[in-house]
Each structure stands twice: as C-alpha cells, then as structure tokens.
Motif scaffolding. Structure first.
Motif, PDB file in Angstrom:
ATOM      1  N   ALA A   9       0.820  -1.222   0.000  1.00 34.79           N
ATOM      2  CA  ALA A   9       0.000   0.000   0.000  1.00 34.79           C
ATOM      3  C   ALA A   9       0.852   1.270   0.000  1.00 34.79           C
ATOM      4  CB  ALA A   9      -0.921   0.003   1.216  1.00 34.79           C
ATOM      5  N   ARG A  10       2.093   1.167   0.499  1.00 37.49           N
ATOM      6  CA  ARG A  10       2.917   2.375   0.607  1.00 37.49           C
ATOM      7  C   ARG A  10       3.258   2.941  -0.764  1.00 37.49           C
ATOM      8  NH1 ARG A  10       6.768   4.636  -0.923  1.00 37.49           N
ATOM      9  NH2 ARG A  10       7.264   2.780  -2.161  1.00 37.49           N
ATOM     10  N   HIS A  11       2.912   4.176  -0.971  1.00 39.45           N
ATOM     11  CA  HIS A  11       3.350   4.892  -2.158  1.00 39.45           C
ATOM     12  C   HIS A  11       3.634   6.314  -1.731  1.00 39.45           C
ATOM     13  CE1 HIS A  11       3.295   2.160  -5.474  1.00 39.45           C
ATOM     14  NE2 HIS A  11       2.133   1.672  -5.085  1.00 39.45           N
ATOM     15  N   SER A  12       4.435   6.994  -2.511  1.00 39.85           N
ATOM     16  CA  SER A  12       4.782   8.369  -2.159  1.00 39.85           C
ATOM     17  C   SER A  12       3.560   9.259  -2.314  1.00 39.85           C
ATOM     18  CB  SER A  12       5.915   8.867  -3.051  1.00 39.85           C
ATOM     19  OG  SER A  12       7.059   8.082  -2.823  1.00 39.85           O
ATOM     20  N   MET A  13       3.164   9.884  -1.213  1.00 38.56           N
ATOM     21  CA  MET A  13       2.035  10.828  -1.227  1.00 38.56           C
ATOM     22  C   MET A  13       2.632  12.235  -1.301  1.00 38.56           C
ATOM     23  SD  MET A  13      -0.720   9.052  -0.974  1.00 38.56           S
ATOM     24  CE  MET A  13      -1.375   7.504  -0.387  1.00 38.56           C
ATOM     25  N   ARG A  14       2.082  13.024  -2.196  1.00 31.46           N
ATOM     26  CA  ARG A  14       2.661  14.357  -2.415  1.00 31.46           C
ATOM     27  C   ARG A  14       1.655  15.479  -2.227  1.00 31.46           C
ATOM     28  NH1 ARG A  14       4.999  10.871  -6.198  1.00 31.46           N
ATOM     29  NH2 ARG A  14       7.259  10.678  -6.051  1.00 31.46           N
ATOM     30  N   SER A  15       0.520  15.142  -1.651  1.00 30.10           N
ATOM     31  CA  SER A  15      -0.510  16.163  -1.426  1.00 30.10           C
ATOM     32  C   SER A  15      -1.210  15.871  -0.100  1.00 30.10           C
ATOM     33  CB  SER A  15      -1.495  16.101  -2.602  1.00 30.10           C
ATOM     34  OG  SER A  15      -2.575  16.966  -2.366  1.00 30.10           O
ATOM     35  N   PHE A  16      -1.249  16.892   0.774  1.00 30.07           N
ATOM     36  CA  PHE A  16      -1.729  16.672   2.139  1.00 30.07           C
ATOM     37  C   PHE A  16      -2.787  17.693   2.533  1.00 30.07           C
ATOM     38  CE2 PHE A  16       2.671  15.422   1.622  1.00 30.07           C
ATOM     39  CZ  PHE A  16       2.665  14.116   2.084  1.00 30.07           C
ATOM     40  N   THR A  17      -3.669  17.270   3.454  1.00 28.23           N
ATOM     41  CA  THR A  17      -4.629  18.206   4.019  1.00 28.23           C
ATOM     42  C   THR A  17      -3.905  18.989   5.126  1.00 28.23           C
ATOM     43  OG1 THR A  17      -5.385  16.792   5.833  1.00 28.23           O
ATOM     44  CG2 THR A  17      -6.453  16.481   3.688  1.00 28.23           C
ATOM     45  N   ASP A  18      -4.565  20.017   5.665  1.00 30.25           N
ATOM     46  CA  ASP A  18      -3.883  20.771   6.726  1.00 30.25           C
ATOM     47  C   ASP A  18      -4.150  20.192   8.121  1.00 30.25           C
ATOM     48  OD1 ASP A  18      -6.454  21.544   6.952  1.00 30.25           O
ATOM     49  OD2 ASP A  18      -6.126  23.655   6.361  1.00 30.25           O
ATOM     50  N   GLU A  19      -4.797  19.024   8.165  1.00 26.37           N
ATOM     51  CA  GLU A  19      -5.021  18.381   9.463  1.00 26.37           C
ATOM     52  C   GLU A  19      -3.672  18.060  10.117  1.00 26.37           C
ATOM     53  OE1 GLU A  19      -7.513  14.887   9.264  1.00 26.37           O
ATOM     54  OE2 GLU A  19      -7.048  14.339  11.335  1.00 26.37           O
ATOM     55  N   PRO A  20      -3.481  18.518  11.355  1.00 25.75           N
ATOM     56  CA  PRO A  20      -2.177  18.256  11.984  1.00 25.75           C
ATOM     57  C   PRO A  20      -1.974  16.774  12.312  1.00 25.75           C
ATOM     58  CG  PRO A  20      -3.586  19.610  13.414  1.00 25.75           C
ATOM     59  CD  PRO A  20      -4.396  19.266  12.212  1.00 25.75           C
ATOM     60  N   VAL A  21      -0.729  16.407  12.489  1.00 26.14           N
ATOM     61  CA  VAL A  21      -0.382  15.057  12.956  1.00 26.14           C
ATOM     62  C   VAL A  21       0.128  15.244  14.382  1.00 26.14           C
ATOM     63  CG1 VAL A  21       1.103  13.047  12.582  1.00 26.14           C
ATOM     64  CG2 VAL A  21       0.228  14.344  10.614  1.00 26.14           C
ATOM     65  N   SER A  22      -0.436  14.468  15.312  1.00 25.50           N
ATOM     66  CA  SER A  22      -0.118  14.730  16.726  1.00 25.50           C
ATOM     67  C   SER A  22       1.316  14.336  17.071  1.00 25.50           C
ATOM     68  CB  SER A  22      -1.073  13.949  17.629  1.00 25.50           C
ATOM     69  OG  SER A  22      -0.776  12.569  17.553  1.00 25.50           O
ATOM     70  N   ARG A  23       1.802  14.920  18.138  1.00 26.21           N
ATOM     71  CA  ARG A  23       3.139  14.608  18.644  1.00 26.21           C
ATOM     72  C   ARG A  23       3.244  13.107  18.981  1.00 26.21           C
ATOM     73  NH1 ARG A  23       7.361  17.363  21.517  1.00 26.21           N
ATOM     74  NH2 ARG A  23       8.665  15.730  22.386  1.00 26.21           N
ATOM     75  N   GLN A  24       2.145  12.587  19.547  1.00 20.93           N
ATOM     76  CA  GLN A  24       2.115  11.167  19.918  1.00 20.93           C
ATOM     77  C   GLN A  24       2.309  10.256  18.690  1.00 20.93           C
ATOM     78  OE1 GLN A  24      -1.693   9.823  21.152  1.00 20.93           O
ATOM     79  NE2 GLN A  24      -0.894   8.335  22.634  1.00 20.93           N
ATOM     80  N   VAL A  25       1.626  10.603  17.607  1.00 24.63           N
ATOM     81  CA  VAL A  25       1.761   9.820  16.371  1.00 24.63           C
ATOM     82  C   VAL A  25       3.183   9.949  15.832  1.00 24.63           C
ATOM     83  CG1 VAL A  25       1.058   9.739  13.935  1.00 24.63           C
ATOM     84  CG2 VAL A  25      -0.680   9.802  15.726  1.00 24.63           C
ATOM     85  N   MET A  26       3.725  11.153  15.873  1.00 27.78           N
ATOM     86  CA  MET A  26       5.094  11.339  15.361  1.00 27.78           C
ATOM     87  C   MET A  26       6.091  10.543  16.196  1.00 27.78           C
ATOM     88  SD  MET A  26       4.908  12.749  12.587  1.00 27.78           S
ATOM     89  CE  MET A  26       6.675  12.501  12.368  1.00 27.78           C
ATOM     90  N   GLU A  27       5.829  10.456  17.491  1.00 24.99           N
ATOM     91  CA  GLU A  27       6.737   9.661  18.337  1.00 24.99           C
ATOM     92  C   GLU A  27       6.679   8.181  17.943  1.00 24.99           C
ATOM     93  OE1 GLU A  27       5.842  10.683  22.398  1.00 24.99           O
ATOM     94  OE2 GLU A  27       6.844  12.635  22.219  1.00 24.99           O
ATOM     95  N   ARG A  28       5.506   7.713  17.548  1.00 21.88           N
ATOM     96  CA  ARG A  28       5.393   6.314  17.099  1.00 21.88           C
ATOM     97  C   ARG A  28       6.175   6.100  15.806  1.00 21.88           C
ATOM     98  NH1 ARG A  28      -0.374   3.692  16.916  1.00 21.88           N
ATOM     99  NH2 ARG A  28       0.878   1.808  16.795  1.00 21.88           N
ATOM    100  N   LEU A  29       6.091   7.076  14.917  1.00 24.98           N
ATOM    101  CA  LEU A  29       6.818   6.955  13.644  1.00 24.98           C
ATOM    102  C   LEU A  29       8.326   6.975  13.882  1.00 24.98           C
ATOM    103  CD1 LEU A  29       4.778   9.149  11.109  1.00 24.98           C
ATOM    104  CD2 LEU A  29       4.443   6.781  11.782  1.00 24.98           C
ATOM    105  N   VAL A  30       8.752   7.845  14.782  1.00 26.56           N
ATOM    106  CA  VAL A  30      10.196   7.924  15.093  1.00 26.56           C
ATOM    107  C   VAL A  30      10.649   6.620  15.764  1.00 26.56           C
ATOM    108  CG1 VAL A  30      11.938   9.121  16.485  1.00 26.56           C
ATOM    109  CG2 VAL A  30      10.262  10.444  15.192  1.00 26.56           C
ATOM    110  N   SER A  31       9.797   6.043  16.614  1.00 28.04           N
ATOM    111  CA  SER A  31      10.146   4.761  17.253  1.00 28.04           C
ATOM    112  C   SER A  31      10.330   3.683  16.202  1.00 28.04           C
ATOM    113  CB  SER A  31       9.045   4.275  18.201  1.00 28.04           C
ATOM    114  OG  SER A  31       8.845   5.177  19.206  1.00 28.04           O
ATOM    115  N   ALA A  32       9.404   3.646  15.231  1.00 25.85           N
ATOM    116  CA  ALA A  32       9.499   2.635  14.168  1.00 25.85           C
ATOM    117  C   ALA A  32      10.818   2.807  13.418  1.00 25.85           C
ATOM    118  CB  ALA A  32       8.318   2.766  13.209  1.00 25.85           C
TER     119      ALA A  32
END
Ligand code: FMN
Length: 189
Positions: A9-32
């Motif tokens: 499913a992973r493909h490069s996404m190049r267009s985003f909404t302005d909905e923020p991504v929470s700090r908690q979610v970013m910490e999960r991504l950094v952990s991964a």
C-alpha cells in the motif's frame, strides 16, 4: 494493517490536508524508524521533526531552493512545470517535515554504511505512516538548500541532512504509484 499489505500500500504521497499530525503519532513513527537495523548497530540517524512555525520557516528556505533546482533540471535536460518546482517549497502542504541526519565522515565505506542504515530507518517510518493511514514522501532535493536548513534546525556541525520526509493526512489526490520492477533478483542454486 498486515506487514505485506502495508508494503504494497505504501506509495509516495505528495498532497496533504492541513489536518495536523499529533506529537504522539510522530513519536510512534520515530520509534518505528529507530528500530531499523544499522551497520555495527551504529544507529547513525537523528530526526528533526518540524511542525508549526519551524515547518513554516522551512518552507521559506525550501522555496529559495527552487531557483537552484531549475538550474539543475536544465543541466540534466529535464523539463519541470512551475507546479512541480513549487512543490519543493510547500512539499504538498505536509504539516510535518522530518529532516533525517547522519554523522559526517570522509570515509567512503563508513559513509555508505550510514546511508544504507538511515535508508532502512526511513522505510520503517514510511511503512509505519502507511499503517497509521498517513501519507508520506521521502525527498532529497533539499540538498540545494541543505546548509540553510541545517542552520534553521540547529543541526550540529558534525552531522548532515540526507533526506527530508513529508508527512501528513493525504488528500483525495491519488498517488502516482508507479509500477515497481519485479525482475530484480537472480536466483542461483
Ligand atoms: C532517496 C529518495 C529520494 C526521493 N526524492 C524525491 C523527491 O525529491 N521528490 C519526489 O517527488 N519524490 C522523491 N522520492 C520518491 C520517489 O520518487 C518514489 O519513491 C518513486 O517514484 C517510487 O514511487 P512510490 O514511492 O510511490 O512507490 C524519493 C524517494 C527516495 C527513496
């Protein structure tokens, strides 16, 4: 999401909404990302996760880069539309941009190991983003303004930015999703 499903499913996404991504979610991504394998277990990566005002300032710096990018594309004989060039300053409106850094070294072998290792960490982050329903795109064109970005993010002298990752909630615009070559292996008995 099952692992192979996320890989497909992973493909490069190049267009985003302005909905923020929470700090908690970013910490999960950094952990991964931090769980990736690395040569000699060096774990050479550091991630600078930019949102808000820093992310805005990053756009300002990145937009200076499009000038150099135009020159670069001219040299390569490519054609770029103004929209494509604009993309590098806004990165599709991604609310989060992560700068990935590794230590500097003049040793070619050590440098190769660091690049390979951070590449694995980046893929982990991209897959984790996919799993969480986010869109992401690895970007290296920030090279043209790398010094300025390192200054903005206060990256220490001993480290260099090797890639940026734009992350956010994808818009309805479907990804380009190019076909991936499947004839990549030679099987030897
Ligand atoms: C190291 C690296 C650098 C990339 N740099 C850019 C970039 O500067 N601009 C861009 O639009 N996509 C960039 N990409 C995304 C690739 O274009 C994309 O992965 C490729 O076309 C395959 O498409 P897919 O990711 O949707 O499967 C980069 C990807 C990687 C791994």
């Amino acid at each position: 999401m099952e692992l192979f499903e996320a890989i497909s499913a992973r493909h490069s996404m190049r267009s985003f909404t302005d909905e923020p991504v929470s700090r908690q979610v970013m910490e999960r991504l950094v952990s991964a990302a931090s769980l990736a394998p690395s040569a000699m277990n060096e774990q050479p990566w550091d991630f600078y996760v930019t949102t808000g005002e820093t992310r805005r300032q990053l756009s300002e710096v990145m937009s200076q880069g499009t000038h150099h990018l135009e020159e670069y594309l001219e040299v390569l004989g490519h054609t770029a539309t103004p929209e494509q060039l604009e993309w590098y300053s806004e990165l599709g409106g991604a609310p989060v941009v992560v700068a990935c850094t590794i230590p500097r070294t003049d040793d070619e072998f050590l440098l190769m190991n660091k690049y390979l290792s951070v590449g694995g960490a980046i893929e982990n982050m991209l897959l984790a983003a996919t799993d969480l329903g986010l869109g992401a795109c690895a970007v290296t064109f920030s090279y043209w303004v790398r010094d300025e970005i390192e200054k903005l993010l206060e990256v220490p002298d001993g480290r260099i930015i090797v890639s940026m990752i734009a992350i956010g909630h994808p818009t309805d615009l479907p990804p380009v999703a190019p076909l991936h070559r499947m004839d990549t292996a030679v099987y030897l008995d």
